[in-house]
Design a protein around this motif. Structure first.
Motif, PDB file in Angstrom:
ATOM      1  N   VAL A  15       0.819  -1.209   0.000  1.00  0.00           N
ATOM      2  CA  VAL A  15       0.000   0.000   0.000  1.00  0.00           C
ATOM      3  C   VAL A  15       0.858   1.267   0.000  1.00  0.00           C
ATOM      4  O   VAL A  15       2.049   1.245   0.317  1.00  0.00           O
ATOM      5  CB  VAL A  15      -0.953   0.038   1.210  1.00  0.00           C
ATOM      6  CG1 VAL A  15      -1.970  -1.090   1.138  1.00  0.00           C
ATOM      7  CG2 VAL A  15      -0.171  -0.025   2.517  1.00  0.00           C
ATOM      8  N   ALA A  16       0.200   2.372  -0.346  1.00  0.00           N
ATOM      9  CA  ALA A  16       0.793   3.706  -0.304  1.00  0.00           C
ATOM     10  C   ALA A  16      -0.344   4.685  -0.047  1.00  0.00           C
ATOM     11  O   ALA A  16      -1.453   4.295   0.334  1.00  0.00           O
ATOM     12  CB  ALA A  16       1.516   4.009  -1.615  1.00  0.00           C
ATOM     13  N   LYS A  17      -0.090   5.960  -0.300  1.00  0.00           N
ATOM     14  CA  LYS A  17      -1.108   6.980  -0.017  1.00  0.00           C
ATOM     15  C   LYS A  17      -2.387   6.749  -0.832  1.00  0.00           C
ATOM     16  O   LYS A  17      -3.474   7.173  -0.424  1.00  0.00           O
ATOM     17  CB  LYS A  17      -0.560   8.371  -0.313  1.00  0.00           C
ATOM     18  CG  LYS A  17      -0.306   8.652  -1.794  1.00  0.00           C
ATOM     19  CD  LYS A  17       0.095  10.092  -2.007  1.00  0.00           C
ATOM     20  CE  LYS A  17       0.241  10.399  -3.505  1.00  0.00           C
ATOM     21  NZ  LYS A  17       0.575  11.814  -3.736  1.00  0.00           N
ATOM     22  N   TYR A  18      -2.262   6.076  -1.959  1.00  0.00           N
ATOM     23  CA  TYR A  18      -3.403   5.894  -2.850  1.00  0.00           C
ATOM     24  C   TYR A  18      -4.512   5.054  -2.228  1.00  0.00           C
ATOM     25  O   TYR A  18      -5.668   5.138  -2.640  1.00  0.00           O
ATOM     26  CB  TYR A  18      -2.934   5.267  -4.165  1.00  0.00           C
ATOM     27  CG  TYR A  18      -1.771   6.006  -4.765  1.00  0.00           C
ATOM     28  CD1 TYR A  18      -1.945   7.259  -5.350  1.00  0.00           C
ATOM     29  CD2 TYR A  18      -0.484   5.472  -4.715  1.00  0.00           C
ATOM     30  CE1 TYR A  18      -0.871   7.956  -5.872  1.00  0.00           C
ATOM     31  CE2 TYR A  18       0.591   6.174  -5.239  1.00  0.00           C
ATOM     32  CZ  TYR A  18       0.398   7.414  -5.816  1.00  0.00           C
ATOM     33  OH  TYR A  18       1.468   8.107  -6.322  1.00  0.00           O
ATOM     34  N   GLN A  19      -4.168   4.237  -1.247  1.00  0.00           N
ATOM     35  CA  GLN A  19      -5.185   3.413  -0.587  1.00  0.00           C
ATOM     36  C   GLN A  19      -5.871   4.172   0.556  1.00  0.00           C
ATOM     37  O   GLN A  19      -6.821   3.666   1.144  1.00  0.00           O
ATOM     38  CB  GLN A  19      -4.566   2.116  -0.048  1.00  0.00           C
ATOM     39  CG  GLN A  19      -4.374   1.047  -1.106  1.00  0.00           C
ATOM     40  CD  GLN A  19      -3.300   1.384  -2.114  1.00  0.00           C
ATOM     41  OE1 GLN A  19      -2.235   1.875  -1.766  1.00  0.00           O
ATOM     42  NE2 GLN A  19      -3.578   1.119  -3.384  1.00  0.00           N
ATOM     43  N   GLY A  20      -5.382   5.347   0.883  1.00  0.00           N
ATOM     44  CA  GLY A  20      -5.974   6.118   1.962  1.00  0.00           C
ATOM     45  C   GLY A  20      -5.436   5.714   3.322  1.00  0.00           C
ATOM     46  O   GLY A  20      -4.446   4.994   3.440  1.00  0.00           O
ATOM     47  N   ARG A  21      -6.098   6.175   4.356  1.00  0.00           N
ATOM     48  CA  ARG A  21      -5.652   5.925   5.720  1.00  0.00           C
ATOM     49  C   ARG A  21      -6.120   4.569   6.203  1.00  0.00           C
ATOM     50  O   ARG A  21      -7.277   4.178   6.012  1.00  0.00           O
ATOM     51  CB  ARG A  21      -6.168   7.024   6.652  1.00  0.00           C
ATOM     52  CG  ARG A  21      -5.585   6.974   8.067  1.00  0.00           C
ATOM     53  CD  ARG A  21      -6.076   8.161   8.884  1.00  0.00           C
ATOM     54  NE  ARG A  21      -5.515   8.150  10.229  1.00  0.00           N
ATOM     55  CZ  ARG A  21      -4.330   8.684  10.557  1.00  0.00           C
ATOM     56  NH1 ARG A  21      -3.615   9.281   9.625  1.00  0.00           N
ATOM     57  NH2 ARG A  21      -3.881   8.639  11.796  1.00  0.00           N
ATOM     58  N   LEU A 197      -9.297  -3.076   5.983  1.00  0.00           N
ATOM     59  CA  LEU A 197      -8.222  -2.246   6.525  1.00  0.00           C
ATOM     60  C   LEU A 197      -8.142  -0.895   5.824  1.00  0.00           C
ATOM     61  O   LEU A 197      -7.762   0.109   6.440  1.00  0.00           O
ATOM     62  CB  LEU A 197      -6.875  -2.968   6.382  1.00  0.00           C
ATOM     63  CG  LEU A 197      -6.741  -4.330   7.046  1.00  0.00           C
ATOM     64  CD1 LEU A 197      -5.388  -4.941   6.746  1.00  0.00           C
ATOM     65  CD2 LEU A 197      -6.943  -4.202   8.549  1.00  0.00           C
ATOM     66  N   TYR A 198      -8.472  -0.871   4.541  1.00  0.00           N
ATOM     67  CA  TYR A 198      -8.395   0.354   3.741  1.00  0.00           C
ATOM     68  C   TYR A 198      -9.737   0.599   3.052  1.00  0.00           C
ATOM     69  O   TYR A 198      -9.901   0.311   1.866  1.00  0.00           O
ATOM     70  CB  TYR A 198      -7.261   0.246   2.717  1.00  0.00           C
ATOM     71  CG  TYR A 198      -5.902   0.287   3.360  1.00  0.00           C
ATOM     72  CD1 TYR A 198      -5.251   1.499   3.587  1.00  0.00           C
ATOM     73  CD2 TYR A 198      -5.283  -0.883   3.791  1.00  0.00           C
ATOM     74  CE1 TYR A 198      -4.029   1.544   4.221  1.00  0.00           C
ATOM     75  CE2 TYR A 198      -4.054  -0.845   4.421  1.00  0.00           C
ATOM     76  CZ  TYR A 198      -3.430   0.368   4.633  1.00  0.00           C
ATOM     77  OH  TYR A 198      -2.213   0.418   5.258  1.00  0.00           O
ATOM     78  N   PRO A 199     -10.716   1.119   3.795  1.00  0.00           N
ATOM     79  CA  PRO A 199     -12.073   1.283   3.252  1.00  0.00           C
ATOM     80  C   PRO A 199     -12.155   2.220   2.055  1.00  0.00           C
ATOM     81  O   PRO A 199     -13.089   2.112   1.253  1.00  0.00           O
ATOM     82  CB  PRO A 199     -12.851   1.858   4.449  1.00  0.00           C
ATOM     83  CG  PRO A 199     -12.054   1.491   5.651  1.00  0.00           C
ATOM     84  CD  PRO A 199     -10.633   1.499   5.206  1.00  0.00           C
ATOM     85  N   GLN A 200     -11.196   3.160   1.912  1.00  0.00           N
ATOM     86  CA  GLN A 200     -11.241   4.127   0.822  1.00  0.00           C
ATOM     87  C   GLN A 200     -10.622   3.596  -0.470  1.00  0.00           C
ATOM     88  O   GLN A 200     -10.759   4.228  -1.520  1.00  0.00           O
ATOM     89  CB  GLN A 200     -10.509   5.405   1.231  1.00  0.00           C
ATOM     90  CG  GLN A 200     -11.052   6.079   2.483  1.00  0.00           C
ATOM     91  CD  GLN A 200     -10.167   7.238   2.910  1.00  0.00           C
ATOM     92  OE1 GLN A 200      -9.818   8.110   2.109  1.00  0.00           O
ATOM     93  NE2 GLN A 200      -9.778   7.247   4.185  1.00  0.00           N
ATOM     94  N   ALA A 201      -9.929   2.491  -0.405  1.00  0.00           N
ATOM     95  CA  ALA A 201      -9.158   2.012  -1.549  1.00  0.00           C
ATOM     96  C   ALA A 201     -10.043   1.518  -2.680  1.00  0.00           C
ATOM     97  O   ALA A 201     -11.129   0.974  -2.456  1.00  0.00           O
ATOM     98  CB  ALA A 201      -8.208   0.895  -1.117  1.00  0.00           C
ATOM     99  N   VAL A 202      -9.570   1.725  -3.898  1.00  0.00           N
ATOM    100  CA  VAL A 202     -10.222   1.174  -5.088  1.00  0.00           C
ATOM    101  C   VAL A 202      -9.649  -0.199  -5.411  1.00  0.00           C
ATOM    102  O   VAL A 202     -10.368  -1.141  -5.723  1.00  0.00           O
ATOM    103  CB  VAL A 202     -10.055   2.129  -6.284  1.00  0.00           C
ATOM    104  CG1 VAL A 202     -10.625   1.500  -7.551  1.00  0.00           C
ATOM    105  CG2 VAL A 202     -10.723   3.466  -5.995  1.00  0.00           C
ATOM    106  N   GLY A 203      -8.326  -0.320  -5.334  1.00  0.00           N
ATOM    107  CA  GLY A 203      -7.634  -1.584  -5.548  1.00  0.00           C
ATOM    108  C   GLY A 203      -6.444  -1.675  -4.614  1.00  0.00           C
ATOM    109  O   GLY A 203      -5.893  -0.652  -4.192  1.00  0.00           O
ATOM    110  N   ILE A 204      -6.059  -2.884  -4.257  1.00  0.00           N
ATOM    111  CA  ILE A 204      -4.932  -3.096  -3.349  1.00  0.00           C
ATOM    112  C   ILE A 204      -4.076  -4.239  -3.895  1.00  0.00           C
ATOM    113  O   ILE A 204      -4.588  -5.327  -4.178  1.00  0.00           O
ATOM    114  CB  ILE A 204      -5.407  -3.452  -1.929  1.00  0.00           C
ATOM    115  CG1 ILE A 204      -6.272  -2.319  -1.348  1.00  0.00           C
ATOM    116  CG2 ILE A 204      -4.214  -3.720  -1.011  1.00  0.00           C
ATOM    117  CD1 ILE A 204      -6.879  -2.658   0.010  1.00  0.00           C
ATOM    118  N   ASP A 205      -2.775  -4.002  -4.053  1.00  0.00           N
ATOM    119  CA  ASP A 205      -1.860  -5.068  -4.476  1.00  0.00           C
ATOM    120  C   ASP A 205      -1.803  -6.140  -3.391  1.00  0.00           C
ATOM    121  O   ASP A 205      -1.679  -5.818  -2.199  1.00  0.00           O
ATOM    122  CB  ASP A 205      -0.452  -4.511  -4.693  1.00  0.00           C
ATOM    123  CG  ASP A 205      -0.367  -3.588  -5.892  1.00  0.00           C
ATOM    124  OD1 ASP A 205      -1.245  -3.663  -6.769  1.00  0.00           O
ATOM    125  OD2 ASP A 205       0.583  -2.782  -5.956  1.00  0.00           O
TER     126      ASP A 205
END
Length: 229
Positions: A15-21, A197-205
């Protein structure tokens, strides 16, 4: 519980900033053993090169004591963003001393970063973080292929994280003797657990650890790694 993405086991996320908090869970999910997160990227000058979610992600990893926690630096074209030495200096200033469970992850995706640049960086890593780093790289260009070939021929002294989302992904990861295979990009409908864990994410590696003992060594979870520096 074992979660899967397109039929392949998943041991963790990238993850990075793109996945949100991140949303701190009450308990460590039993599938979450690998947790890679971005530390620096010198292209992001407005953020002084530090990923804005880095410190939060690092603290979550520490509190939950996630087994393997690579913290990555995204390499950029030295002609535009500074030498490998200067990019790495910013990384060390951001990350500092490694904690148990952590390791350095060099993220080599930029085609303008050459094999010569990587050799320069390897010398520095050998002094600052000996035996505590991994390489995220695939076979996108001749320099990357040459590095992978030489690493395998030498007995894979540098653990590799290899991304390949095709149906041949696992065989390609095994071809390069990878310690971790990045399986693909999960979506909520196919692999919903990471999105808790990352509710704001669109996709997660998502990633599958192929060599747990190698990751234990590089993340300081064995006497061998500590004895080696």
């Amino acid at each position: 519980m074992i979660i899967t993405h397109e039929g392949q086991p998943v041991a963790g996320i990238d993850v990075a900033k793109y996945q949100g908090r991140v949303k701190m869970p009450k308990l460590l999910p039993d599938w979450l053993r690998f947790f890679a997160f971005k530390a620096t990227d010198t292209k992001k000058v407005s953020e002084q090169g530090e990923d804005p979610q880095f410190r939060t992600n690092r603290e979550v990893g520490r509190v939950l004591d996630i087994r393997w926690r690579p913290m990555y630096m995204y390499l950029r074209d030295p002609a535009l963003y500074g030498s490998m030495a200067s990019q790495f200096a910013h990384y060390t200033q951001t990350v500092g001393q490694l904690q148990t469970g952590e390791c350095v992850m060099v993220d080599w995706e930029d085609h303008d970063v050459t094999l010569t640049d990587i050799r320069d960086l390897e010398h520095i890593l050998g002094v600052i973080y000996p035996n505590r780093w991994v390489m995220y790289v695939n076979d996108q260009n001749p320099d990357m292929v040459r590095w992978l070939d030489e690493n395998v021929a030498a007995g894979s002294p540098v653990p590799v994280i290899h991304p390949n989302y095709s149906e041949y992904g696992l065989s390609e990861a095994e071809r390069w003797d990878a310690a971790v295979w990045q399986v693909g990009i999960a979506e909520r409908t196919t692999c919903p657990e990471p999105f808790e864990l990352y509710p704001q994410a669109v996709g997660i590696d998502v990633d599958w650890v192929l060599k747990p003992h190698v990751m234990d060594n590089v993340c300081g979870r064995s006497l061998w790694a500590w004895d080696a520096g």
